[in-house]
Design a protein around this motif. Sequence first.
Motif, PDB file in Angstrom:
ATOM      1  N   THR A 139      -4.833  -1.327  -2.376  1.00  0.00           N
ATOM      2  CA  THR A 139      -4.012  -1.264  -3.596  1.00  0.00           C
ATOM      3  C   THR A 139      -2.513  -1.339  -3.290  1.00  0.00           C
ATOM      4  O   THR A 139      -1.704  -1.427  -4.217  1.00  0.00           O
ATOM      5  N   LEU A 140      -2.139  -1.288  -2.004  1.00  0.00           N
ATOM      6  CA  LEU A 140      -0.722  -1.342  -1.659  1.00  0.00           C
ATOM      7  C   LEU A 140      -0.171  -2.745  -1.897  1.00  0.00           C
ATOM      8  O   LEU A 140      -0.816  -3.741  -1.582  1.00  0.00           O
ATOM      9  N   LYS A 143       5.256  -3.883  -4.932  1.00  0.00           N
ATOM     10  CA  LYS A 143       5.811  -3.091  -6.034  1.00  0.00           C
ATOM     11  C   LYS A 143       5.615  -1.585  -5.844  1.00  0.00           C
ATOM     12  O   LYS A 143       6.376  -0.799  -6.387  1.00  0.00           O
ATOM     13  N   ASN A 144       4.586  -1.186  -5.069  1.00  0.00           N
ATOM     14  CA  ASN A 144       4.324   0.259  -4.945  1.00  0.00           C
ATOM     15  C   ASN A 144       4.433   0.800  -3.515  1.00  0.00           C
ATOM     16  O   ASN A 144       4.350   1.998  -3.306  1.00  0.00           O
ATOM     17  N   GLU A 145       4.598  -0.067  -2.530  1.00  0.00           N
ATOM     18  CA  GLU A 145       4.561   0.375  -1.134  1.00  0.00           C
ATOM     19  C   GLU A 145       5.632   1.419  -0.794  1.00  0.00           C
ATOM     20  O   GLU A 145       5.450   2.235   0.102  1.00  0.00           O
ATOM     21  N   ASP A 147       6.808   3.658  -3.040  1.00  0.00           N
ATOM     22  CA  ASP A 147       6.710   4.806  -3.944  1.00  0.00           C
ATOM     23  C   ASP A 147       6.629   6.087  -3.127  1.00  0.00           C
ATOM     24  O   ASP A 147       5.963   6.138  -2.085  1.00  0.00           O
ATOM     25  N   THR A 158       6.557   7.498   1.992  1.00  0.00           N
ATOM     26  CA  THR A 158       6.208   6.441   1.044  1.00  0.00           C
ATOM     27  C   THR A 158       4.719   6.144   1.187  1.00  0.00           C
ATOM     28  O   THR A 158       4.083   6.568   2.167  1.00  0.00           O
ATOM     29  N   LYS A 159       4.170   5.405   0.252  1.00  0.00           N
ATOM     30  CA  LYS A 159       2.756   5.012   0.366  1.00  0.00           C
ATOM     31  C   LYS A 159       2.530   4.222   1.656  1.00  0.00           C
ATOM     32  O   LYS A 159       1.561   4.473   2.382  1.00  0.00           O
TER      33      LYS A 159
END
Length: 199
Positions: A139-140, A143-145, A147, A158-159
């Motif tokens: 799911t990485l 846009k979210n890595e 977060d 971070t993720k």
Amino acid sequence: MKSLRTRFLFSLAVLGYIFAGASAPVRAQQDDVPKNTADSIGNILHYTADQFLSAAEAMPAEKYDYIPNVSGGNFVGTRSFAEQVKHVACANFAFFNEIEGKTPPELCEKGGPSPAKGKAELVKYLKDAIGYGNKVCATLNSKNELDRVEGRYGGPNTKLGIAVIAVWHFADHYGQIAEYLRMNGIVPPPTQKQGVPVR
């Protein structure tokens, strides 16, 4: 915490050295290079998790309680082989729980809350942890890595940072249990597969 960060940075340096040399026969063609974050970190997560799993599968069930005890060494407080496997499985659930914003299991350093024991149960627990980590890692994305992730297992971070810690954690403990295998007369499966002469 300084000790953990020092070990983490040292392990990353060692990983870089290992993968640079060990991957020479399997270096990807330019068009095989991952095109996204999930594949980039996911590929190496799969590789390190598979190494650890192969070692867990290679140790005979009757040796799962093995704790190193070599003359001249200091093994006070050392985990048994079973405890290593349980710790790594629990921690993998913890890392990826944190990435998803879920509450991770408690006390993974002591094996966590899972009742798994014995080779069959621990290998299943490990496989479940690996499968879960792979699912979350997929799911990485860009846009979210980055977060923010909170939690006691590698956070705040971070993720992407937590996923890197998961890779490091597998590699760190693989290095430990590979020695357990050798002390029991077993060549670790990844070494058997490589077949690369060192001398």
